[in-house]
Design a protein around this motif. Structure first.
Motif, PDB file in Angstrom:
ATOM      1  N   ALA A 402      27.988  20.833  60.003  1.00 55.88           N
ATOM      2  CA  ALA A 402      27.547  22.227  59.990  1.00 55.88           C
ATOM      3  C   ALA A 402      26.855  22.605  58.687  1.00 55.88           C
ATOM      4  CB  ALA A 402      28.741  23.152  60.233  1.00 55.88           C
ATOM      5  N   GLY A 403      25.584  23.009  58.807  1.00 54.20           N
ATOM      6  CA  GLY A 403      24.816  23.472  57.664  1.00 54.20           C
ATOM      7  C   GLY A 403      24.280  22.388  56.760  1.00 54.20           C
ATOM      8  N   VAL A 404      24.504  21.116  57.116  1.00 53.71           N
ATOM      9  CA  VAL A 404      24.170  20.027  56.194  1.00 53.71           C
ATOM     10  C   VAL A 404      23.095  19.095  56.727  1.00 53.71           C
ATOM     11  CG1 VAL A 404      25.074  18.024  54.943  1.00 53.71           C
ATOM     12  CG2 VAL A 404      26.449  20.105  55.145  1.00 53.71           C
ATOM     13  N   ASP A 405      23.242  18.595  57.962  1.00 47.74           N
ATOM     14  CA  ASP A 405      22.296  17.592  58.440  1.00 47.74           C
ATOM     15  C   ASP A 405      22.071  17.685  59.947  1.00 47.74           C
ATOM     16  OD1 ASP A 405      24.591  16.502  59.542  1.00 47.74           O
ATOM     17  OD2 ASP A 405      24.673  14.773  58.217  1.00 47.74           O
ATOM     18  N   GLN A 420      32.467  22.295  57.634  1.00 49.85           N
ATOM     19  CA  GLN A 420      33.811  22.090  58.187  1.00 49.85           C
ATOM     20  C   GLN A 420      33.812  21.722  59.667  1.00 49.85           C
ATOM     21  OE1 GLN A 420      36.333  22.022  56.078  1.00 49.85           O
ATOM     22  NE2 GLN A 420      34.943  22.647  54.441  1.00 49.85           N
ATOM     23  N   ALA A 421      32.649  21.658  60.278  1.00 49.71           N
ATOM     24  CA  ALA A 421      32.572  21.349  61.710  1.00 49.71           C
ATOM     25  C   ALA A 421      31.538  20.265  61.949  1.00 49.71           C
ATOM     26  CB  ALA A 421      32.214  22.605  62.504  1.00 49.71           C
ATOM     27  N   ARG A 422      31.840  19.377  62.863  1.00 48.21           N
ATOM     28  CA  ARG A 422      30.888  18.352  63.296  1.00 48.21           C
ATOM     29  C   ARG A 422      30.663  18.547  64.791  1.00 48.21           C
ATOM     30  NH1 ARG A 422      29.240  14.427  59.924  1.00 48.21           N
ATOM     31  NH2 ARG A 422      30.330  14.193  57.940  1.00 48.21           N
ATOM     32  N   ALA A 435      29.466  21.070  71.089  1.00 47.01           N
ATOM     33  CA  ALA A 435      30.677  20.302  71.405  1.00 47.01           C
ATOM     34  C   ALA A 435      30.947  19.325  70.276  1.00 47.01           C
ATOM     35  CB  ALA A 435      30.519  19.558  72.727  1.00 47.01           C
ATOM     36  N   GLY A 436      32.210  19.261  69.872  1.00 45.65           N
ATOM     37  CA  GLY A 436      32.576  18.347  68.800  1.00 45.65           C
ATOM     38  C   GLY A 436      33.930  18.693  68.231  1.00 45.65           C
ATOM     39  N   TYR A 437      34.008  18.715  66.913  1.00 40.75           N
ATOM     40  CA  TYR A 437      35.299  18.893  66.249  1.00 40.75           C
ATOM     41  C   TYR A 437      35.202  19.899  65.111  1.00 40.75           C
ATOM     42  CZ  TYR A 437      36.006  14.403  68.583  1.00 40.75           C
ATOM     43  OH  TYR A 437      36.064  13.396  69.505  1.00 40.75           O
ATOM     44  N   VAL A 438      36.325  20.635  64.914  1.00 42.17           N
ATOM     45  CA  VAL A 438      36.461  21.557  63.796  1.00 42.17           C
ATOM     46  C   VAL A 438      37.795  21.280  63.119  1.00 42.17           C
ATOM     47  CG1 VAL A 438      36.509  23.971  63.060  1.00 42.17           C
ATOM     48  CG2 VAL A 438      35.147  23.311  65.054  1.00 42.17           C
ATOM     49  N   ILE A 471      37.959  29.257  64.756  1.00 44.14           N
ATOM     50  CA  ILE A 471      38.792  28.058  64.885  1.00 44.14           C
ATOM     51  C   ILE A 471      39.091  27.494  63.503  1.00 44.14           C
ATOM     52  CG2 ILE A 471      38.866  25.685  65.756  1.00 44.14           C
ATOM     53  CD1 ILE A 471      37.096  26.636  68.079  1.00 44.14           C
ATOM     54  N   TYR A 472      38.064  27.463  62.646  1.00 44.95           N
ATOM     55  CA  TYR A 472      38.271  26.969  61.281  1.00 44.95           C
ATOM     56  C   TYR A 472      39.269  27.849  60.517  1.00 44.95           C
ATOM     57  CZ  TYR A 472      37.433  26.440  56.299  1.00 44.95           C
ATOM     58  OH  TYR A 472      37.614  26.283  54.955  1.00 44.95           O
TER      59      TYR A 472
END
Length: 523
Positions: A402-405, A420-422, A435-438, A471-472
């Motif tokens: 999130a926010g990086v790449d 903090q999230a992918r 869809a992914g993980y937090v 969620i975070y």
């Protein structure tokens, strides 16, 4: 505005109550907000579950079959990692159809493709160097390309969105090189006397010509691409482009990518230029054919699957996903490989591992489809399964941060969920998906799926990001309730242990009460 969306998301979560709800209506504040944007409740599905937990903490219409767009790539990449292995490599074989004497091949050179998803220009240059190092200096005959590994319906690059020259519409091919994409780079001229902009073509294919350069202007660099007014003539064997507009010197260097030529002639152009660059000689034509029996003269290997998965998930590369998906067909049948065989391989893999994705339909493994269908619950089950595997961290790290790449590089910058999230993204004209993980503030990892199918789906992005942020932050009342239960259970267990100790002690012995030394309850 951000606070308003945050309140909406908190209401959404609070309205769903306890753990393990099969389905729940969205709260009125959420539905009202979406309705103001023209997105009804029936267009949204949500599923959230802590990794390792027995039940979901949030479900809404989770069994509804939806179009997930590029999020379906998660099915392709997880199946490939499990079935092929992270070290799997594709190959491209070289055969000699003639006699090689003193570096001169008197005959044809044959290239057989095995569906390598990513042969870059740099890799191709290394390939040509390998040919030279192996003793090949000249080819007197033609280049024969064997593309027979895949058996696919005729590909119409304009069928999906009437954009046939867009590289994302390139179809899969057993011998795909450089994604069949041509890069045009524009820059101000070296001399102030020049009246036209500089145009550089990469790769410099013999079959691609620029018939007219754009005039140099000093306009604002706004719609620089539209200002070029390009006209492309592509007949497969050769392509010509006419830049009838202008290019502003204030734009500096810019580039555009266009899919040109058919596959055989693209490969021919790549071979002709880069074999000569490596010091070889070739002036023949290109023809299609099939390799006869026998061992290859030389084999060139791809990047490992682990690197391919990074590009497929982070950059959402469509043709790489399709190439990888078709490779799964090798587990079902002998060549030629089809989409149908790939679907069967995925279905059997899901069944074998007990991953319930009822109603799943994967058309091509990439999501560039109007017919692909999956449920939020099915994707949630897939994400939870992936976290039980030996390649879980590889897969986790392949998702955009999130926010990086990747496709999340320009999102979540003002969110506490930044970094903090992918999450894999999905976007079509009427689809938005995440869809992914937090990983929350307590270090708990959640699998999350949010799908929106509606004509106004593109408006839902701020709300989707607000759910990820909540969620975070741990704003999940159902999780808080579960934590309270854990704390109560631990306290009761401690009391029971102490009572047992007192019961077994000597009747008149006073037992000193030690403070609790166990792990603190989460939350």
């Amino acid at each position: 505005m951000k606070r308003q969306w945050r309140r909406i998301a908190v209401s959404l979560v609070a309205g769903l109550g306890g753990v393990g709800i099969a389905s729940a209506a969205l709260p009125e504040t959420w539905t009202d907000a979406l309705q103001r944007l023209g997105v009804p409740e029936s267009a949204v599905t949500v599923a959230v579950q802590e990794v390792g937990a027995a039940k979901p903490v949030l479900l809404h219409r989770a069994d509804a079959l939806m179009n997930p767009a590029s999020v379906i790539k998660l099915v392709t990449t997880t199946a490939a990692l499990d079935l092929l292995g992270s070290d799997y490599r594709w190959k491209t074989e070289v055969y000699l159809d003639g006699t090689l004497t003193d570096g001169v091949l008197r005959g044809n050179l044959v290239l057989k493709g095995y569906g390598d998803p990513k042969i870059t220009i740099e890799q191709w240059q290394a390939f040509m160097q390998r040919l030279r190092q192996a003793g090949l200096t000249q080819v007197t005959g033609d280049l024969i390309v064997d593309r027979s590994l895949f058996s696919l319906p005729a590909h119409d690059p304009s069928a999906f969105d009437r954009e046939p020259l867009k590289p994302y519409n390139v179809g899969p091919d057993a011998l795909l090189v450089s994604f069949k994409a041509v890069r045009f780079e524009f820059a101000p001229p070296a001399s102030k006397k020049d009246k036209t902009a500089q145009v550089t073509i990469e790769p410099p294919l013999v079959g691609v010509k620029v018939s007219k350069l754009p005039l140099l202007s000093n306009k604002r660099c706004d719609d620089w691409l539209g200002g070029l007014k390009p006209k492309f003539k592509d007949v497969g064997k050769f392509a010509e482009v006419d830049f009838g507009g202008s290019y502003s010197g204030r734009c500096g260097a810019r580039d555009m990518y266009v899919a040109l030529l058919d596959v055989p002639h693209f490969v021919h152009g790549m071979f002709t230029h880069y074999f000569a660059e490596a010091g070889g000689e070739f002036s023949g034509a290109v023809r299609e054919g099939k390799v006869a029996e026998g061992a290859p003269w030389l084999t060139f290997e791809s990047f490992p699957l682990s690197e391919m998965v990074q590009d497929i998930n982070k950059r959402s590369n469509n043709v790489m996903a399709q190439q990888t998906f078709l490779t799964l067909a090798s587990l079902q049948k002998t060549p030629p490989y089809t989409y149908g065989a790939a679907r069967l391989a995925v279905a059997e893999w899901l069944k074998m591992n007990g991953v319930d994705m009822k109603g799943l339909f994967v058309e091509n493994g990439a999501g560039l489809s109007r017919d692909v269908r999956v449920s939020a619950q099915g994707l949630l089950n897939l994400l939870l399964y992936a976290q039980q595997t030996s390649w879980r961290e590889l897969f986790f790290n392949s998702l955009p941060l999130a926010g990086v790449d990747g496709t999340l590089k320009y999102r979540f910058h003002k969110s506490t969920a930044y970094h903090q999230a992918r999450l894999k993204t999905g976007a079509l004209e009427d689809v938005r998906a995440l869809a992914g993980y937090v990983d929350d503030l307590q270090g708990r990892r959640y699998a999350v799926v949010i799908l929106v199918n509606h004509a106004n789906a593109k408006r839902s992005a701020p709300a989707m990001e607000a759910i990820i942020e909540d969620i975070y932050q741990g704003v999940l009342p159902s999780q808080q309730a579960a934590d309270a239960v854990k704390t109560t259970q631990q306290a009761a267990q401690q009391t029971a242990q102490q009572t047992a100790q007192q019961t077994t002690a000597a009747p008149k012995e006073v037992l000193r009460q030690e403070p609790y030394r166990g792990k603190a309850a989460p939350g």
